[in-house]
Design a protein around this motif. Structure first.
Motif, short mmCIF file in Angstrom:
data_model
loop_
_atom_site.label_atom_id
_atom_site.label_comp_id
_atom_site.label_asym_id
_atom_site.label_seq_id
_atom_site.Cartn_x
_atom_site.Cartn_y
_atom_site.Cartn_z
N GLN A 31 -5.54 5.10 -0.57
CA GLN A 31 -4.57 6.67 -0.30
C GLN A 31 -3.00 6.39 0.44
O GLN A 31 -2.33 7.04 0.39
N GLN A 32 -3.52 5.55 2.09
CA GLN A 32 -1.85 5.85 2.85
C GLN A 32 -1.26 4.96 1.40
O GLN A 32 -0.19 5.10 1.62
N LEU A 33 -1.15 3.88 0.89
CA LEU A 33 -0.48 2.88 0.60
C LEU A 33 -0.21 3.67 -0.82
O LEU A 33 1.85 3.43 -0.86
N LEU A 34 -0.89 4.26 -1.11
CA LEU A 34 -0.68 4.82 -2.80
C LEU A 34 0.63 6.15 -2.25
O LEU A 34 2.28 6.60 -2.56
N GLU A 35 0.75 6.38 -1.23
CA GLU A 35 2.06 7.68 -0.33
C GLU A 35 2.25 7.49 -0.30
O GLU A 35 3.63 7.85 -0.73
N GLU A 36 2.45 6.14 0.41
CA GLU A 36 3.91 5.57 0.82
C GLU A 36 4.21 5.37 -0.36
O GLU A 36 6.26 5.01 -0.41
N ILE A 37 4.07 4.63 -1.79
CA ILE A 37 5.23 4.39 -2.53
C ILE A 37 5.28 5.27 -3.69
O ILE A 37 6.22 5.23 -5.04
N GLY A 38 4.88 6.76 -2.57
CA GLY A 38 5.78 7.98 -3.62
C GLY A 38 4.28 8.84 -4.79
O GLY A 38 4.76 9.26 -6.06
N ILE A 39 3.25 8.15 -4.58
CA ILE A 39 2.13 8.65 -5.26
C ILE A 39 1.14 9.49 -4.64
O ILE A 39 0.84 9.10 -3.38
N GLU A 40 1.17 11.10 -5.53
CA GLU A 40 0.27 11.86 -4.52
C GLU A 40 -1.30 11.78 -5.16
O GLU A 40 -1.67 11.34 -6.53
N VAL A 41 -2.35 11.50 -4.18
CA VAL A 41 -3.66 10.72 -4.27
C VAL A 41 -4.45 12.92 -4.13
O VAL A 41 -4.66 12.72 -3.04
N VAL A 42 -4.63 13.21 -5.07
CA VAL A 42 -5.37 14.24 -5.48
C VAL A 42 -6.53 14.43 -4.79
O VAL A 42 -6.96 15.59 -4.19
N ARG A 43 -7.80 13.30 -5.36
CA ARG A 43 -9.13 13.17 -4.22
C ARG A 43 -9.19 11.42 -4.38
O ARG A 43 -8.92 10.88 -4.95
N LEU A 44 -10.12 11.77 -3.60
CA LEU A 44 -11.23 10.27 -3.34
C LEU A 44 -12.17 10.86 -3.60
O LEU A 44 -13.00 11.56 -3.04
N VAL A 45 -12.27 9.44 -4.51
CA VAL A 45 -13.99 9.98 -5.33
C VAL A 45 -14.99 9.30 -4.15
O VAL A 45 -14.49 7.55 -4.92
N ARG A 46 -16.06 9.05 -4.28
CA ARG A 46 -16.98 7.81 -3.78
C ARG A 46 -18.26 7.85 -4.59
O ARG A 46 -18.41 6.47 -4.96
#
Length: 234
Positions: A31-46
């Motif tokens: 999530q942190q990596l995606l947000e750093e490159i401009g991708i919004e993470v809307v959900r984390l799913v287990r």
């Protein structure tokens, strides 16, 4: 809304993603990596069963899907199920790249594949390819997508196995690792997941996580991704 939140919102302009990953530490790193490159993470799913309602509700631009889920079905089987009703591009993430895994990937409409552990450059290149492909890709296009990702990674010198011949012990900051921490790092670079590392070394998953935190601290990094970047560039 704070200034920091406004900046994050402005940066998250390349697309929206859902991450399916049953290891929460890995999911947070992603999530942190995606947000750093401009991708919004809307959900984390287990759990696989939680995914489909979220795809309908959130309609993400990209799905990052771990193949090695600790569930009754793995990520490839899950992708096969959801692609009957959703056309969201799927970027697979895995610690394995055996011929059998790749053969199974060719049977689903994969938009990409990244081998863990990976660098930011590798992940960003794979995402760029995945987002550039039209939705509702045909199954026969999967092989083309995988070849295209391999070409992009080769162009930037970031093939997934780039660390295979690299002696990490020469990297500044890693010479202070304890023997056990060195074992954990070797296993991590061999694409083994923390639960497997724990089993192989005869220690608990909690102990593995503590060793990883110690390695991060000694190297001055915050995540597995930053650690790999240090080793690749070192």
């Amino acid at each position: 809304m704070s200034e920091q939140q406004e900046q994050q919102q402005q940066q998250a302009s390349r697309g929206r993603a859902i991450i399916v990953e049953d290891e929460w530490i890995v999911a947070r790193d992603l999530q942190q990596l995606l947000e750093e490159i401009g991708i919004e993470v809307v959900r984390l799913v287990r759990r696989p069963e939680d995914l489909e309602p979220l795809l309908t509700e959130q309609r993400p631009d990209l799905l990052l899907l771990d193949i090695d889920l600790d569930a009754e079905i793995d990520g490839i089987q899950l992708a096969s199920q959801i692609q009957r009703r959703h056309d969201c591009p799927v970027l697979f993430v895995s610690g394995h790249a055996e011929p059998t895994t790749l053969a199974r990937l060719r049977k689903v409409a994969a938009s990409g594949f990244v081998v863990k552990p990976f660098t930011r450059v590798q992940l960003e290149a794979a995402i760029e390819v995945a987002l550039s492909r039209p939705r509702a890709a045909k199954t026969e296009e999967a092989q083309t997508a995988l070849r295209e990702i391999a070409r992009v990674l080769a162009d930037v010198g970031a093939l997934p196995n780039a660390t295979a011949s690299h002696d990490w012990r020469r990297v500044p900051g890693l010479e202070d690792l304890s023997p056990r921490e060195a074992e954990v790092l070797d296993a991590l670079l061999a694409h083994r997941r923390p639960p497997q590392i724990a089993k192989d070394l005869g220690i608990s998953p909690h102990t593995v996580r503590n060793h990883l935190k110690s390695i991060y601290a000694k190297c001055g990094v915050r995540s597995q991704t930053e650690l790999l970047q240090l080793i690749v560039e070192g």
